[in-house]
Design an enzyme around this catalytic site. Structure first.
Site, PDB file in Angstrom:
ATOM      1  N   HIS A 140       0.540  -1.062   0.019  1.00 30.31           N
ATOM      2  CA  HIS A 140      -0.131  -0.382   0.080  1.00 30.31           C
ATOM      3  C   HIS A 140       0.735   1.425   0.271  1.00 30.31           C
ATOM      4  O   HIS A 140       0.967   2.218  -0.374  1.00 30.31           O
ATOM      5  CB  HIS A 140      -1.017  -0.065   1.080  1.00 30.31           C
ATOM      6  CG  HIS A 140      -2.209   1.266   1.191  1.00 30.31           C
ATOM      7  ND1 HIS A 140      -1.163   2.156   1.821  1.00 30.31           N
ATOM      8  CD2 HIS A 140      -3.108   1.739   0.692  1.00 30.31           C
ATOM      9  CE1 HIS A 140      -2.192   3.102   1.933  1.00 30.31           C
ATOM     10  NE2 HIS A 140      -3.585   2.673   1.375  1.00 30.31           N
TER      11      HIS A 140
ATOM     12  N   CYS B 216      -2.310  -2.570 -16.278  1.00 30.30           N
ATOM     13  CA  CYS B 216      -2.745  -1.210 -15.127  1.00 30.30           C
ATOM     14  C   CYS B 216      -2.373  -1.341 -14.016  1.00 30.30           C
ATOM     15  O   CYS B 216      -2.466  -0.717 -13.356  1.00 30.30           O
ATOM     16  CB  CYS B 216      -4.572  -0.669 -15.326  1.00 30.30           C
ATOM     17  SG  CYS B 216      -5.229  -2.111 -14.461  1.00 30.30           S
TER      18      CYS B 216
END
Length: 874
Positions: A453, A829
């Site tokens: 993250h 992506c």
């Protein structure tokens, strides 16, 4: 000189040929020897057989520059020397003047691989001392001989350097003292025979190259284990004497900026690179108010050097640094090496060479390492600044920043409000930390890898980030971090995060600012003309979108809508929706979020000005929006006007054993459909709003974590219904494209079934890698370096796309998807979209575009251009 640009170009010169006269009559045979090669314009010398230095010297000879006579030893010859087989010394020395002193320099295939240090003044002995005393003075001759004894003792005989600590170079008996020290330590007289000295130097340098330490060092720099070393034996031009004599280096550009600037130093009565270490004794080259210069001392020599450097630039097609010696006012070129340069200088040099017509634009593009652009896009630690390394981790997001340590997102926001830069330190970040990351100058985490993250968000924000810094002890309760050496850093202490090198530094070293100058813009324009795959950006906020536009992204390839819900005013409403028990109550809460989402999307569409924008519907599990600490639970109970026990039970009920594989993505959209209904309405209403002011917007809506055809059918039915309702309510027609994010192996395998319901597939390679390998992308950093070092994986699969495993799934998904839907648009992506190696794979797999973090867009554009150019030239 071209007016205004400060550059120097060669003018007609008188011939300075050195390959004529009786002293060269015996060299014709030697120049044809492939292993002991006398360097002439036609001698068989190549970079692959004799090394870059030898080849460069031949090029200088071809330019008729005043290069001392040189013999090059091939890689094979040096290897034989390392094995104890010495060359024919008589043949080696035949082309060289019997009375000359010699120097030996390394010549590896790539100068960045290093090599043993040069040895000067070989052939110096008692007899030569007497002759040189008359030529350059007794004191200078004694110092030269004493230094050679010292160098030979340490580098060749491998004697203890400490034996010369008390050597007084000014003493009249310095040579006798040095010779006695050598004989005492080596238990044999110092060799007086020049051939014996040369043989010793060659043997020592060859064996040093093939030693274990040297091999490991150059392998760390990217050299193959069996990389060869050549050696060049060159006649010395002393740089010592009664006229103007000395040595120095000169180049025509600044190594940091790449701008035209004559730089270097010169020192009278010196040899080699003494001028660079000469301190106050060194002279500037051009006239300079700070001190005397070579231009004033020897103007004719200075002009000759400028002409030589300009000629080398033009004919060698590169900015070169000249190592030169002046003897009695005459210039001699000893060596030419490619100018050392920062990334920003590399870009400007390549662009300027192309603009001057010296190299084509395509070659300028090929010369720049794509990842080197990170230095231009972000602040960096000054390469000359001292580095006090506290600890290391994974270089997760490039750039460098300094700030005071803070341990919570709230403290980071408070610090930003006070105008104080801070570094957010966390064990690992989660979506609740995003506001703190926005406020911080850099992020440091104990856990995580390149797709954790913190890493993904850091790259998106252009925020320097080091993750997985397990060498540092994180004591979050005490609000301290402890370095491996025991140093303790508390909240408020200043540290620096170098996300390019993966290092944590103490204090605040000097920085170099980002430089998106005219040279960078020109390079990027040429890259766009050459590439054949589109590049979009992953952008979640208007700020991200503006960055994407600034870097000329071809649109937004991934907008993660969940990041919009973590603002304080939205988070409370989101939590109300999560705690609602009925669909009507959920819709009521989501109605409050609708105008916020609509405004977000409208601004994104306006910023992108008609470019494609792909919006991923809500993806994360709901528990990420709920507090986990007691204080946070109490605050939530107060905000929702519920008993703490009810809030605690509800939070516990939403917890999952493996949330990344649980109720998230499309599973949440089917189970709690009101969320996707609200988002679809926000997208369509924003489409109508933004289309009023410009070109019609055609939004792309992406369904995450699909694994079955029926999932797509269910979501598509509801999205189509919302579209029809909005068209009816607003009286405005619009188009949109629906696609899926292929990030589960099953979606790739069943692509033929799924594709007929889609306009596009976007491969989410972060999760696809995670699921294919069975690896947690947040935890894999703990052992990944060990796996790569031991050859389990060739590269970190979260950093470079695994072409064999994940890549096979991607190709299967692409082929089967287009079989079911021939016009299917394909993209990647995940963060692999910004990796040059991964872009190569994507081009070959027929992918239409890649999408990556905004700050990686220029890297991807350049990499794509280079791949297209290489394909054209084969």
């Amino acid at each position: 000189m071209t007016p205004g640009d400060g550059r120097i170009f060669p003018l007609p010169r008188k011939p300075r040929g050195v390959f004529c006269g009786p002293q060269y009559e015996g060299a014709a045979v030697q120049q044809d020897n492939p292993d002991l090669t006398f360097i002439t314009p036609t001698a068989p010398v190549a970079n692959e057989t004799h090394g870059g230095r030898a080849k460069c010297l031949q090029r200088l000879v071809r330019l008729d520059l005043p290069v001392p006579r040189t013999v090059a030893l091939s890689f094979d010859e040096v290897h034989r020397i390392a094995q104890g087989v010495m060359p024919d010394m008589k043949a080696l020395l035949a082309p060289l003047d019997e009375g000359s002193l010699l120097c030996v320099r390394p010549s590896s295939e790539d100068p960045d691989w290093g090599g043993p240090g040069a040895v000067l003044n070989i052939g110096m002995n008692g007899a030569r001392l007497a002759a040189l005393s008359a030529q350059i003075g007794e004191s200078a001759a004694r110092k030269l001989f004493a230094r050679f004894i010292q160098t030979y003792s340490i580098q060749v005989a491998r004697l203890d350097p400490d034996m010369f600590d008390d050597l007084d170079l000014e003493a009249e008996d310095v040579c006798d003292v040095a010779l006695a020290a050598y004989e005492d330590e080596a238990e044999e007289p110092f060799p007086q025979d020049p051939g014996v000295q040369l043989a010793g130097v060659l043997r020592s340098m060859a064996r040093a190259w093939e030693g274990t330490s040297a091999r490991l060092l150059r392998q760390a720099k990217g050299a193959p284990a069996d990389a060869g070393l050549g050696l060049v034996v060159q006649e010395m031009v002393l740089g010592l004497g009664r006229g103007e004599c000395g040595s120095g280096v000169l180049q025509l550009v600044n190594s940091i900026t790449g701008h035209p600037q004559i730089t270097g130093r010169y020192m009278s009565q010196s040899q080699g690179r003494d001028a660079l270490d000469g301190g106050a004794e060194s002279l500037f080259l051009e006239k300079d108010p700070r001190g005397p210069s070579l231009e004033e001392l020897a103007p004719e020599a200075f002009e000759a050097l400028k002409l030589d450097a300009a000629l080398m630039r033009e004919r060698l097609r590169e900015e070169m640094q000249i190592e030169f010696t002046i003897e009695n006012g005459a210039v001699h070129i000893l060596d030419g090496v490619r100018v050392q340069r920062s990334s920003r200088a590399a870009v400007r040099i390549a662009v300027q060479l192309a603009k001057d017509g010296i190299i084509p634009k395509e070659e300028a593009l090929i010369r720049i390492e794509p990842r080197a652009l990170n230095e231009l896009l972000h602040r960096q630690v000054d390469p000359d600044a001292p580095r006090d390394v506290v600890g290391t981790g994974v270089a997760a997001s490039p750039g460098a920043a300094s700030g005071r340590i803070v341990f919570t997102a709230a403290e980071a926001q408070a610090s930003a409000a006070r105008g104080e830069p801070c570094v957010l330190v966390r064990r690992e970040t989660n979506p609740e930390d995003i506001r703190g990351m926005h406020a911080a100058s850099a992020v440091l985490t104990e856990r995580g890898g390149t797709t954790s993250h913190a890493a993904v968000i850091g790259r998106g924000l252009g925020l320097p980030c080091v993750v997985g810094a397990s060498s540092i002890r994180f004591q979050m309760r005490k609000k301290t971090i402890v370095a491996p050496d025991g140093r303790e850093f508390r909240e408020g202490d200043v540290i620096t995060i170098d996300g390019s090198e993966g290092e944590v530094l103490a204090g605040e070293p000097a920085m170099l600012e980002a430089a998106l100058d005219d040279a960078f813009q020109a390079l990027m324009t040429w890259a766009d003309e050459a590439r054949d795959i589109d590049v979009r950006a992953n952008a979640d906020t208007p700020a991200d979108a503006r960055t994407a536009r600034n870097f000329n992204a071809g649109g937004i390839g991934l907008c993660r809508t969940e990041h919009m819900f973590f603002e304080a005013d939205r988070l409370t409403v989101m939590r109300e929706m999560i705690f609602a028990n009925a669909a009507g109550d959920r819709r009521s809460a989501l109605d409050q979020l609708l105008p916020m989402q609509r405004a977000d999307f409208t601004e994104l569409f306006r910023i992108m000005e008609g470019m494609p924008v792909c919006i991923r519907l809500f993806d994360p599990p709901l528990h990420e929006f709920l507090p986990s600490e007691r204080t946070g639970l109490r605050d939530l109970a107060e905000a929702l006007n519920l008993p703490l026990s009810d809030v605690t039970r509800r939070v516990e009920a939403l917890e999952e054993y493996n949330p990344m594989l649980g109720m998230r993505g499309v599973r949440l959209g089917i189970t709690v459909p009101e969320i996707y209904d609200m988002q679809a309405r926000a997208i369509f209403e924003a489409t109508i709003e933004a289309s009023r002011e410009g070109e019609p917007i055609v939004p792309e809506i992406m369904i995450p974590l699909v694994s079955a055809k029926r999932e797509v059918e269910l979501v598509k039915t509801r999205v189509d219904a919302v579209a029809a309702a909005v068209r009816t309510e607003k009286g405005v027609d619009f188009d949109y494209r629906l696609g899926v994010m292929v990030e589960t192996p099953r979606a790739a395998l069943r692509a033929e079934d799924i594709a007929p319901h889609c306009h596009f597939f976007s491969f989410g390679t972060n999760d696809l890698t995670q699921m294919t390998y069975g690896l947690s992308r947040d935890d894999a950093g703990r052992f990944m370096s060990t796996y790569v070092q031991q050859g389990v994986y060739p590269e970190d699969p979260f950093h470079t796309l695994d072409a064999d495993g994940v890549g096979e799934l991607l190709k299967l998904g692409a082929e089967r998807g287009r079989k079911g839907q021939p016009d299917l648009t394909l993209s990647v992506c995940g963060e692999h979209g910004g990796s040059p190696e991964s872009i190569d794979f994507c081009r070959k797999a027929g992918i239409n575009y890649v999408s990556c973090s905004p700050f990686r867009v220029p890297v991807a554009r350049l990499a794509a251009a280079q791949l297209a150019i290489r394909d054209k030239i084969g």
